[in-house]
Every structure is written in C-alpha cells, then in structure tokens.
Design an enzyme around this catalytic site. Structure first.
Site, PDB file in Angstrom:
ATOM      1  CG  ASN A   1      -1.982   1.009   1.174  1.00  0.00           C
ATOM      2  OD1 ASN A   1      -1.810   2.075   0.604  1.00  0.00           O
ATOM      3  ND2 ASN A   1      -3.121   0.676   1.737  1.00  0.00           N
TER       4      ASN A   1
ATOM      5  CB  CYS B   1      -6.391  -0.454   0.333  1.00  0.00           C
ATOM      6  SG  CYS B   1      -7.502   0.805   0.948  1.00  0.00           S
TER       7      CYS B   1
ATOM      8  CG  HIS C   1      -8.755  -1.371   4.483  1.00  0.00           C
ATOM      9  ND1 HIS C   1      -7.561  -0.883   4.008  1.00  0.00           N
ATOM     10  CD2 HIS C   1      -8.614  -2.717   4.570  1.00  0.00           C
ATOM     11  CE1 HIS C   1      -6.733  -1.916   3.825  1.00  0.00           C
ATOM     12  NE2 HIS C   1      -7.354  -3.024   4.149  1.00  0.00           N
TER      13      HIS C   1
ATOM     14  CG  ASP D   1      -6.495  -6.544   4.068  1.00  0.00           C
ATOM     15  OD1 ASP D   1      -6.228  -5.418   3.606  1.00  0.00           O
ATOM     16  OD2 ASP D   1      -6.926  -6.709   5.228  1.00  0.00           O
TER      17      ASP D   1
END
Length: 1115
Positions: free
Chosen positions: A202, A207, A454, A471
């Site tokens: 990131n 993200c 997020h 993720d």
C-alpha cells in the site's frame, strides 16, 4: 462563552466517521489517535463466540463551563480490561468535539500488550434520540496507539447550540458501546507459502487500487492480453502504462513477496499526493480500462476490453394509445445496482428494468402524435462474459444534506441466473441461444464510512470452492461464508455480558460490506480462466524482470549479511581533481562518488591493502591511509595517518576506532607520493612538525575553482616560503604575486579568511587537512570580474540557486530557468524575471510559491516586497523547492494590492444576456461603490434604474448585499456575485406583501429522487391573498416561457429540500408565514422541470463526492 462557527458545508462533508491521519501536534506524551481509514484491517480477527461487550453512559454536567483542554470519564470494565472515554470539549486543534476510547491502564501494562475492540461513541440527543450522533470503528490497541477515535466527531457549533438538543441544562450525555474481540497474529504470515499468491504494497491510501488490480490480475484472459501488448526493452515502466502493468502482473505471478505499485502509479502520471488520496474503485476501473482499450488499438489484442466487459442494453419509450416506439442501444462496461430498498441482486435487476409510466403532466412528446401516455424502460440485448456489478452503497441523505454509506443487508448469489422468469431482463432482440448463467469470481469489500475506509477483495482465482482474501500485502485462505454472507452488510447483535450496565443487547452495523461483484459466465469459463505461462510474456520483459529479481535478491542477501561486512570508501588525489570545481566547491570530496570496497570485518587491514594495490596499481609499501574526521564546524577533512599498530588490526576493529557515529562505513584518504617518473614512491616520514595542506586555485576571470594538489609544510614555516612551489602547481610564473585564503567552513554561512604570508602556519592555526585557496593578486580595476576574490566567489557558489519558472496558467510546465542567488531581494528577483520576459515594469510581475506536498502553486501569491530574500520564497515548511510561478499583471502589484478585484455577473432586465464585469476598487470601498462603478459599464433598461448585488451559490440566492457593506471581505472565488436591476414591483412593496425566493429544480431519478437546483434563481413579490394560478401568470410573463413548455412545470413549496406540491387555488403566501427562518434560501417556491431523457447506463459522477479529486491517468 464563545461559540465556534461550524465550517462551511463542503468541509463538514469531509469530516466523516472514518477520517484519516493520527494527530501528533502535541509535544507532551502520547496523543489520541484518529480512527484511520487505512488501518491494518483486523476484519480477519476471529471473534470469540460471545464477545464480551458493554455500554457505558457518561453524564457530564456544567459542560459549557469546562475549562480543561481534555477530560477523561470514570474507568469502566469490558472483557476484563479497563477502558475510559477521552474528550476534548473545545476540540483537539479543530472546531469539532474530539472523542476517543482510551485504554485506562496502558502505562502499567506489560511490554508488547495489545487488545482489539469494535466500538461506537455517541453524543445523545436529549430531545429526539433519533438525532443522536453515533460513530463506530474498530482498532488494535497497543502501547503506541492506546487511544483511538474521532478528532472531528461533531461540529462544536451544533454541540453547543441549545436548540439542537445535545446540551440540555448544560448537561451532555456521552455513550460508549464496546465489544472486545480476540485477534489472530498475522505478523509472521507468509502469503506465498500459505496460499500460493502474493499481495500488493500500500502506497498510502491505495488499497482501493490494490483490490481492483488483484481482481483484474485474476482474470487470466485479461492478464494474457496485457502480456501481449507490444512493449520494447527501451520503454521505461514509469512512463508506459502497458509495461508497468506487465511488470506488476509478472511480479504477482512469480515473486515470493508482496509487490510495489509505484511504477504503475508513476505511469498513470500520479504524483505521491494523488496516491495518498482515496478514490472510487469503480471510477479507477473505468479510467484504467478506457486507457488500456486505447493503448491496445492497432495491436494483436485490440478489442480485448470490449470482448471481456462490454454488454448492451436498449432504452425504450413506447406509446400506449398510438403505434409509436423510440429505442436507443447503449453499451456498458459495468452496471450500477441499487442497494437501498433491494434485498438482493435479483431485486436490483427487477428495479433496473422496472417500467416507468409517462402520463398526466409528465406525458411523452412523440414526434407526429404530440403529447402521449407512454411506458419507459430498459432491457438487456446482451451481457458480457465478465459481468462487473457496482453496488450503490453511497447515496444522498436529505436530512443530513450529505452523502451517506448504505450499510443495509444486501444478498448476492454464488450463481446468478439472468435468464430467469423466461428472460424477463432481455429485450426482444436478445440472442436467446446464449445461456446467461454466471458464477461469482470476486467480491470487492469496502470497510468504513463514506469519505474514507479500507478496500480489500475476496477472490476465487480458479472458480474452485477455495476463496482467498487479498488485503494489501496479506493473502489468506477464507471459507465461502466469509466471502459471501459476511459481506452482505446489515447489523450484528452483540449480547450484553457485563452485569451492572444497561443490559439491553446492542447492535453494531456491519460496515464492511460488498461494494463491487465480478461474475463470469459459465459458458465462457474455460476461455477466461485460461492458462498463462512464461511463453505469453515477451522475452525482453522476462529478461528485464529476471534481472530486477536477481538484483533485488542480491540486495536482500547483502542486507542480510551486512553485519558481517564493512564498506570502506577510499578517496584519492584523482577524486579531488575530478570533483572540485565540478560537483563540489567546498571541502575536498563527495564520498558517495569515490571507489568503495565491501570487506569482511574480520579481514586484517594489511590484506585489504593488497586489494587496493590490485585496484589502483599502488604497491602496498607505498600506500599511506589517513582517517577523515568531522570537525565541530561541520567540515570533513583528513585528520591523521593510520599507525602501524592500527594497520595490524582487522577492518572491523579499525572501523570502530575511527567511527563513533556507528555506521557501517570506514572513510579513508589514500596518500600516494609520485617520483620524478610519476611512479609511486615511499611516502615521506611525517613528524608532529609536518602539516598536510590541500590547495585550490581560483581564476576570477573564468570564475573557476580547481584542485591543484597537496603539500607538507613545517608548522614553523611561513606561506612566503612556498609561493614559488604554488606558482609552479598553478602554471604561473615563479615570481607572480598571489593571495592566499583559508577555506574554514560553509555551514550555515561561508567563512573564508585572508592568510598573512609572513606569519607561520602554526600561528595562523593551520593543521592537517586544512584547505588553502589562492589566486593571482589583482592589479588595477577589478570591475570586469563579478567575483574578484575567493571569498566573494565562494559566497556566490554557496547561495546560487537555479529557479524553474512556470506560468501560473500552466502550472505543470517549466517555461524558463534563471540562475539567481538565495540572497537576492524581492526586487532583484522580479527584476530578473521582467528582464527575461522583456517587460519594462518589474512591478507588474506577481510571483507565487510552490507547495512541495501538493506539487501545486500555493493558493496565495507572494505579496509585493512581502519576503526579504529568494530563499524565503522557495521554502515550504521544512522543504525547499526550486519552482516559482509568475503572472504578468495589467497594473503594478502595489497598486493592485490596494484594490479588491471582484467578478460580477450582470443580468440584463429585458435582454436574455449575462455579462461578466471585472470591478477593481480600493479595498475600503463599499458595495454601493461597486454598484456606482457598474452603472458606468452596463446598459440599463431606463436611466433611473436601481441595481442590487446578490450572492448566488449552487443556483440559490444566499444574500442581498447592503450598499454599506465593505467589499474587502467579499469572496467571489466560490460564490457567484450577481448584479441586477431591482424590479418596479419590489419598489411598490405593500405592508402585507412578501418577497420570496423562486428556484428551478429537477428530481434526479438516479439519485433517489434527490432535488437538484439548476438555472438562475430569482425573487418574486407575492400578495397576501394571491393564488398559485395568479402567481403562475406573472412568472410565465417574467420568464417569457411558451405555453407548451410552461404547462409541463410543477409548482411546489420547498423547505429543507422537501417539496410540497401546490394546487392552482392554493394561497401561496400562506406557506411563507415564518419570517424568522434561518437561511431564507431554504424555503422557496420551486419550479419543477421534468427530465424525459432515458436512464443512462453509466453516470461518471454518480458516486462522486463533491469535494473529491477526480481520478486522472495523465499518460
């Protein structure tokens, strides 16, 4: 007490429950942390079966009289832990109430403690509980972040307003709902080893991009097409989107660790400021696919984007009573589905194809048939192989006047059948032989609030039963329940377990939910989930990327072994000759540009000398090494030779002796004496009496400084004794007169002093490593030299600055460069710019400084003589820029600064025209002066006409300026200033007449029937007993609208955005009874226009928030 004014609407909209960035402005102790949008997202936290949870209520009396900066509640227990609430009653450096959840006993907890909690904080509305302000988040608490919450919880203006209900009898009630959960530690998680896949790093708030890139990468047909886009070995990834994407996909396929996206964002033309702004996934998807589609044109993969993602639907309008039908075919790459009011994807599709009846006042105008009752709708001609569904999780809330996130439960199936109910979604032209049965490939999830959050993705790359969660850097295996059911949204009820608290169970909104779905058609599965291997990747790309991987591996290995090695940097005479006067002017050498050796620490130094002998051809016995030392005045000079004892040590021991800064480098100067045949000879013996000096020669005519060599001198000797030798080194006649100066230091300013040739070196305080600069003695006039002596030249070099100038109108393009001095005054700088531009009057130049963080011009220009020196113009906080923006004014800047410039739009009373006038008047002028000035410039309907000035914003009139108001504080940057004649009817105002606002509006069907104002607002006088029918006649005459158009309009009374439709016999004035309404613009007579345009498949700004910067890919 002083009430703080709430910020303007657009700023309030930005303050949402998921606002970013920890606050660290306070010097004392640990500070409250902000609820982050980009947290290490602990949604993977495995909840305990019944997580311990509780509600704590805190009643704060005498709230407005609190004179403390921050205030803690009593301690309460949840899950066996001590908690408390922390508030800043007057805001934590903001004009909002700041509120956090705090671990009460954090200072006494053992090292390495952490705990995870999901919690909400509320300020209770004591009049209407439904208006209570509640915000929720989740956090992993630890020693560094022992409190977490909301710096901008709610505006102080709302909190302290006694009418609002948050302060009653000066008492404020705060609640905390806390659920403690257990967390699995993922720090040691190896994604590749555990799952076979790697994540993406990131870069800030990227993200949203990472989840989209992973989704696209895991569509193998798409990946293969990207690999087959033509690129060459001469392309640079940061300048070519295809190459950057190929590189990224290759690394995702073959790397063992997470992959960086910086090359890709650079290829988009984004600066780091862009990367740190969260954007909309759908918007990025759209822009990226359009860009790739464009880059694929004329290549073997042309048309891939359309083949994968493009579907078509038909917009139709069909008359009921006559034989007339209008249709239009449109393409789509994604479909936006309503979430609000729909229980699942099928309900959204039902709504999408819902038939709308056009009848009554909303009839359809059919070409030869006139106004007709009709049906309007959308049906699908074909669906694409890869179906991208955008779920409309963000909508406009009229009550709060802002965008909100819809966290309602919304289900989506593993298999989606779009042929259901006999093809109810399909148009008559659809090919019924194609089976539209889809299987779910990926679920993109958004966790957080409307203005931040997020993103991550659940994907099953091969459409097997195994799901994976991507993720950012972490990839984990997940079961189907996590990917589907847990992303439906809705509420989760947590039972109370703590006695002594309010024992009613409380609910948490699940604010992690699906935001985008990708389905793949069963019949195209084999083609899309194809095999992609090395043969699909261009050879030049494989070679380039393998080399990159090898270099990365080598660096990793070096890093892992760094503790075993020392870097030795060896500077030689040759380095000084090469660098002084080119790369550097002060000191002797740039150590980063000399030969460095990576040597094992246990190697004896004498062995290292053999390596030096091989490298430089200097036998070991002729090498003498000097240690460098950093002096107190920040200069860096050779200090002393190594002793035989030191040379017998290992390299590691020697580094520790020489280097108190404890870095891994050893810096040495290699002294080599050359004999008459220019070959190395043994270095001369050095006694305490001998001083090693270095010499630089300055030529004032050429403005050149160069290194000419070094000498040993005796401390008791005098400079006069070496003049002949110096002349020889310089190539002068042996008896030329020369001046000597010692270069002492250059930080923070230059110190260079004349040396008396008759005084001994020791008396002049010269020592080993000192630098003497010399030049020929100037005879006669020195006027032809800009810098006649060494000190003035070094002063010039120290302060010279090449500045890149850009026109303020083209802030991304360098237009010209000027070499200036940091010590130049404001006048010097504008004079040089004017000279370059061929402008006679430098005072017409206005400069603007550069913001190093946003890479944009600062909003305010530099005031006339507002800074002392160029250096002040170039500094931005702790960073220095080399960019200035200029503009050429039509009047001198000092004169302009005394004036206020306003752009005023004049609306002619009888002609349908608007003319923008620029009015410049002294700042102390009034609105009356503006009106008088305007009268000399505009055409009035009659000589005695009076003019007024209005403030218009988003098609509403917010203010009539009184003629006495000073113009200095009027802002025309955001509002429109409108001037108009005052109508005669307003001058003959009766005692019972009312002046009302009249605005045009439409209802946006795509945005939940949201009222959207447009067009020009105006005032209207209404009489006490006037009916709507009578008012309509006057409005039609005023606006000169033809009957056919005017009959379609509806009339409504609007208050706070809600329309109440009026009938012709309604008395209009009866609706406008209250004269004390705050913000008259919020009560108005609305003229509703109908929008007969068919629904659009894709609205570029449908989910855009007004203040958000749109995604742009520049290349």
């Amino acid at each position: 007490m002083t009430l703080m004014t709430p910020p303007p609407l657009d700023q309030q909209q930005q303050e949402d429950d998921e606002m970013l960035v920890p606050h660290t402005d306070f010097p004392h102790g640990p500070q409250p942390m902000e609820a982050q949008a980009e947290t290490a997202n602990p949604v993977d936290a495995q909840p305990v079966e019944d997580p311990p949870s509780a509600r704590f209520t805190w009643t704060i009396e005498n709230f407005s009289r609190l004179n403390t900066k921050k205030l803690y509640s009593d301690v309460f227990f949840v899950g066996g832990y001590k908690w408390r609430i922390l508030i800043f009653p007057k805001g934590n450096n903001v004009d909002h109430l700041s509120m956090y959840l705090d671990v009460a006993d954090s200072p006494t907890l053992p090292y390495g403690w952490s705990r995870y909690a999901q919690f909400s904080l509320s300020v209770v509305n004591q009049i209407h509980s439904k208006f209570s302000v509640r915000k929720e988040t989740q956090h992993q608490f630890n020693a560094r972040e022992s409190d977490w919450g909301f710096t901008s919880f709610m505006p102080l203006g709302e909190l302290y307003d006694p009418c609002r209900g948050y302060l009653v009898n000066d008492t404020c009630i705060v609640e905390a709902d806390v659920a403690v959960r257990r967390v699995i530690d993922y720090w040691s998680h190896d994604s590749k080893k555990e799952t076979g896949y790697v994540g993406l790093k990131n870069q800030g708030a990227t993200c949203y991009m990472n989840s989209l890139l992973q989704t696209l990468y895991h569509i193998p047909y798409f990946r293969k097409a990207v690999y087959h886009m033509p690129t060459t070995e001469n392309d640079n990834p940061s300048g070519s989107i295809p190459l950057a994407l190929q590189s990224l996909f290759y690394k995702l396929q073959y790397s063992d660790t997470s992959v960086a996206t910086k090359e890709l964002t650079k290829s988009f033309g984004w600066d780091t400021y862009d990367s740190f702004m969260q954007h909309d996934v759908q918007e990025l998807n759209r822009v990226l696919c359009e860009k790739l589609e464009d880059k694929m044109k004329g290549t073997v993969v042309e048309g891939t984007i359309q083949q994968l993602f493009e579907g078509h639907h038909m917009n139709y309008i069909e008359c009921i009573n006559v034989d007339y039908k209008s249709t239009r075919k449109e393409s789509f790459y994604d479909l936006q589905l309503d979430v609000k009011g729909c229980r699942d994807v099928y309900a959204s599709f039902d709504k999408y194809v819902e038939v709308e009846r056009l009848e009554g006042d909303n009839k359809y105008h059919a070409e030869q048939y006139g106004l007709q009752d009709a049906r309007k709708g959308v049906l699908f001609i074909d669906f694409p192989p890869v179906l991208q569904l955008q779920l409309k999780r963000f909508e406009y809330d009229f009550v709060r006047d802002t965008m909100v996130k819809i966290n309602d439960r919304y289900e989506f199936p593993l298999q989606l059948d779009l042929d259901r109910e006999n093809g109810k979604y399909l148009s008559p032209d659809a090919d019924r032989s194609v089976r539209n049965l889809y299987t779910l490939h990926s679920v993109l999830v958004h966790s957080g609030g409307v203005h931040g959050g997020h993103y991550y993705a659940y994907i099953r790359p091969t459409l097997s039963d195994q799901w994976f969660k991507f993720d950012d850097e972490r990839v984990t295996k997940e079961d189907i329940k996590r990917a589907l059911e847990e992303q439906y949204g809705g509420e989760e009820e947590l039972p109370q377990t703590n006695p002594g608290f309010n024992n009613a169970p409380f609910k948490f909104t699940k604010y992690s939910n699906a935001y985008m779905l990708v389905y793949i058609r069963e019949s195209d599965k084999e083609k899309i989930i194809c095999n992609v291997d090395e043969k699909d990747i261009a050879e030049h790309l494989r070679i380039r990327l393998k080399k990159e991987q090898e270099e990365k591996e080598q660096k990793r290995k070096e890093k892992a072994e760094a503790h075993l090695y020392t870097i030795i940097k060896v500077a030689r005479n040759e380095d000084l000759l090469e660098q002084i006067g080119r790369d550097i002017y002060f000191d002797l050498v740039d150590h980063d540009k000399v030969r460095s050796f990576r040597i094992q620490k246990q190697m004896p130094f004498n062995l290292f000398k053999e390596e030096v002998a091989k490298e430089f051809g200097v036998p070991v016995q002729f090498q003498r090494f000097w240690l460098w030392a950093k002096r107190q005045n920040h200069t860096y000079r050779p200090n002393r030779p190594l002793t035989p004892l030191e040379e017998a040590q290992s390299v590691g021991q020697l580094r520790e002796v020489s280097n108190k800064a404890n870095n891994a480098e050893l810096k040495l100067f290699l002294e080599v004496e050359l004999g008459l045949d220019s070959r190395p000879v043994a270095p001369p013996d050095k006694t305490k009496e001998d001083i090693l000096l270095f010499f630089k020669l300055y030529d004032p005519l050429k403005e050149e400084l160069r290194y000419v060599g070094r000498l040993f001198v005796k401390g008791s000797g005098k400079p006069a004794e070496i003049l002949t030798k110096l002349n020889e080194m310089a190539g002068f006649n042996s008896d030329d007169e020369i001046e000597l100066f010692e270069e002492i230091k250059f930080e923070p300013n230059v110190m260079c002093e004349h040396i008396d040739k008759k005084v001994t070196f020791r008396a002049s305080q010269l020592e080993d490593g000192d630098i003497i600069c010399f030049q020929k003695t100037q005879v006669g006039s020195t006027e032809q030299c800009r810098y006649p002596d060494v000190p003035s030249f070094l002063e010039y070099v120290r302060n010279r600055q090449v500045v890149r100038f850009r026109s303020l109108e083209k802030p991304k393009e360098d237009e010209f460069c000027l070499e200036l001095s940091k010590l130049h005054t404001y006048d010097d700088v504008v004079e040089r710019v004017a000279q370059h531009l061929g402008l006679d009057d430098p005072s017409k130049i206005r400069l603007t400084s550069h913001n190093c963080y946003s890479q944009q011009p600062k909003p305010q220009p530099v005031k006339y003589r507002g800074v002392e020196h160029l250096s002040d113009m170039l500094v931005h906080y702790n960073q220095t820029s080399d960019i200035l923006y200029y503009e050429i004014l039509d009047i001198p800047l000092p004169e302009l600064q005394g004036l206020k410039t306003l752009k005023v739009a004049f609306h002619h009373a009888t002609k349908d025209e608007v003319v923008i006038h620029t009015i410049r008047l002294p700042k102390q002028s009034t609105v009356g002066d503006v009106i008088n000035d305007l009268k000399t410039k505009v055409e009035l309907s009659h000589p005695n006409a009076e003019i007024r000035l209005l403030e218009v914003f988003y098609h509403k009139i917010y203010k009539i300026f009184p003629p006495t108001e000073k113009i200095e504080n009027i802002n025309d940057q955001y509002w429109t200033l409108r001037a108009e004649e005052i109508p005669e009817e307003e001058k003959n105002f009766g005692p019972h007449d009312r002046l009302i606002h009249v605005y045009h509006f439409m209802k946006d069907t795509a945005q939940n029937q949201q009222v959207q104002n447009f067009g020009e607002p105006f005032f209207l006088v209404i009489r006490e007993d006037e009916t709507l029918a009578e008012v309509k006649v006057r409005i039609q005459k005023k606006l000169q609208v033809p009957d056919e158009e005017f009959t379609k309009w509806k009339f409504a009374f609007l208050s706070l955005g809600r329309p109440e439709y009026l009938q012709d016999n309604d008395i209009v004035a009866s609706r406008f009874q209250r004269r004390d309404v705050y913000g008259a613009w919020e009560q108005y007579l609305g003229l509703e226009h109908t929008d007969n345009a068919p629904k659009r498949s894709y609205t570029a700004n449908q989910n855009r928030h007004t203040f958000e910067k749109p995604v742009k890919i520049y290349n």
